[in-house]
Design an enzyme around this catalytic site. Structure first.
Site, PDB file in Angstrom:
ATOM      1  N   HIS A 177      -1.646   0.379   7.287  1.00  0.00           N
ATOM      2  CA  HIS A 177      -2.302   0.687   6.021  1.00  0.00           C
ATOM      3  C   HIS A 177      -1.905   2.109   5.641  1.00  0.00           C
ATOM      4  O   HIS A 177      -1.513   2.912   6.506  1.00  0.00           O
ATOM      5  CB  HIS A 177      -3.818   0.564   6.145  1.00  0.00           C
ATOM      6  CG  HIS A 177      -4.543   0.663   4.842  1.00  0.00           C
ATOM      7  ND1 HIS A 177      -4.137  -0.011   3.706  1.00  0.00           N
ATOM      8  CD2 HIS A 177      -5.656   1.369   4.473  1.00  0.00           C
ATOM      9  CE1 HIS A 177      -4.953   0.268   2.708  1.00  0.00           C
ATOM     10  NE2 HIS A 177      -5.885   1.106   3.147  1.00  0.00           N
ATOM     11  N   CYS A 209       0.812  -1.222   0.000  1.00  0.00           N
ATOM     12  CA  CYS A 209       0.000   0.000   0.000  1.00  0.00           C
ATOM     13  C   CYS A 209       0.843   1.270   0.000  1.00  0.00           C
ATOM     14  O   CYS A 209       0.448   2.279  -0.570  1.00  0.00           O
ATOM     15  CB  CYS A 209      -0.975  -0.004   1.167  1.00  0.00           C
ATOM     16  SG  CYS A 209      -0.232  -0.246   2.790  1.00  0.00           S
ATOM     17  N   ASP A 238      -8.355   5.641  -1.184  1.00  0.00           N
ATOM     18  CA  ASP A 238      -7.921   4.358  -0.626  1.00  0.00           C
ATOM     19  C   ASP A 238      -8.144   3.285  -1.683  1.00  0.00           C
ATOM     20  O   ASP A 238      -9.283   2.861  -1.937  1.00  0.00           O
ATOM     21  CB  ASP A 238      -8.715   4.041   0.646  1.00  0.00           C
ATOM     22  CG  ASP A 238      -8.272   2.744   1.315  1.00  0.00           C
ATOM     23  OD1 ASP A 238      -7.409   2.035   0.761  1.00  0.00           O
ATOM     24  OD2 ASP A 238      -8.795   2.426   2.405  1.00  0.00           O
TER      25      ASP A 238
END
Length: 221
Positions: A79, A23, A97
């Protein structure tokens, strides 16, 4: 610019490069693309990279594509998302996201309500912390040689992205651990303008709790 903003809710996340379990690199490239295609300022001045983690390295987030549950909950070690805040606009900050099933992008208040779910009672060790880093500084300082994704025998825990690893402008090869190191003791005690101005100008940005996150984006200089 108003025409671009009106199109944002219809944007397709698949238009952006995404490698599962990477990520931090996905968001790095996402921010670059938003700058290049005119959705964000060319200098990334309106973009912020947000790392989500805690001391336990177990953070519950809802509505994640990787989940096998109906509510989309995943327990990530960390994250990373992008938040866009346009100074000249009265609109809410937007969350980008790539791992979320929510609209892309989502207004920050609804993203917090649905993904963070602050009203959900968690044990203290699972509380989420947020490291907010101004994207221009992230581009300059961040580095990852992906060592955190390798087993002791050198094999990959997940297939790496096709592009070369990200190296910082001063030649550092890996500093991801600095961004995801989080402790309640390091969160800002105050969101006063002077404190925020100084903190957001630092390489590692500012660390806040989930109760401070939305307030932070209303008070950033």
């Amino acid at each position: 610019m108003s025409s671009v903003i009106s199109e944002l809710p219809a944007m397709d996340a698949t238009r952006f490069q995404h490698t599962p379990f990477y990520c931090e690199e996905n968001v790095y490239l996402l921010c670059k693309t938003l700058c290049e295609n005119g959705v964000a300022d060319a200098t990334a001045s309106d973009l912020f990279v947000v790392f989500i983690s805690n001391e336990k390295k177990q953070v519950p987030l809802w509505h994640q594509k990787a989940s096998t549950r109906a509510d989309g909950i995943v327990l990530w070690d960390y994250h990373v998302i992008c938040v866009q805040r346009k100074k000249e606009s009265d609109s809410e900050p937007l969350v980008w996201d790539l791992d979320s099933t929510l609209p892309f992008p989502s207004p920050l208040p609804s993203y917090v309500a649905d993904t963070i779910q602050p009203s959900f009672q968690l044990f203290p060790e699972y509380q989420r912390f947020f490291r907010v880093v101004h994207a221009p500084l992230f581009f300059k300082h961040f580095a990852s040689d992906r060592r955190h994704m390798k087993e002791p025998d050198g094999s990959w825990t997940a297939q790496p992205p096709p592009h070369q690893p990200i190296v910082s402008q001063d030649g550092v090869l890996h500093n991801l651990s600095e961004y995801i190191a989080m402790s309640s003791a390091d969160t800002l005690a105050s969101l006063d303008p002077e404190t925020l101005r100084e903190a957001i100008s630092q390489k590692l940005g500012v660390l806040v709790s989930h109760t401070q996150l939305q307030d932070l984006f209303t008070k950033l200089p």
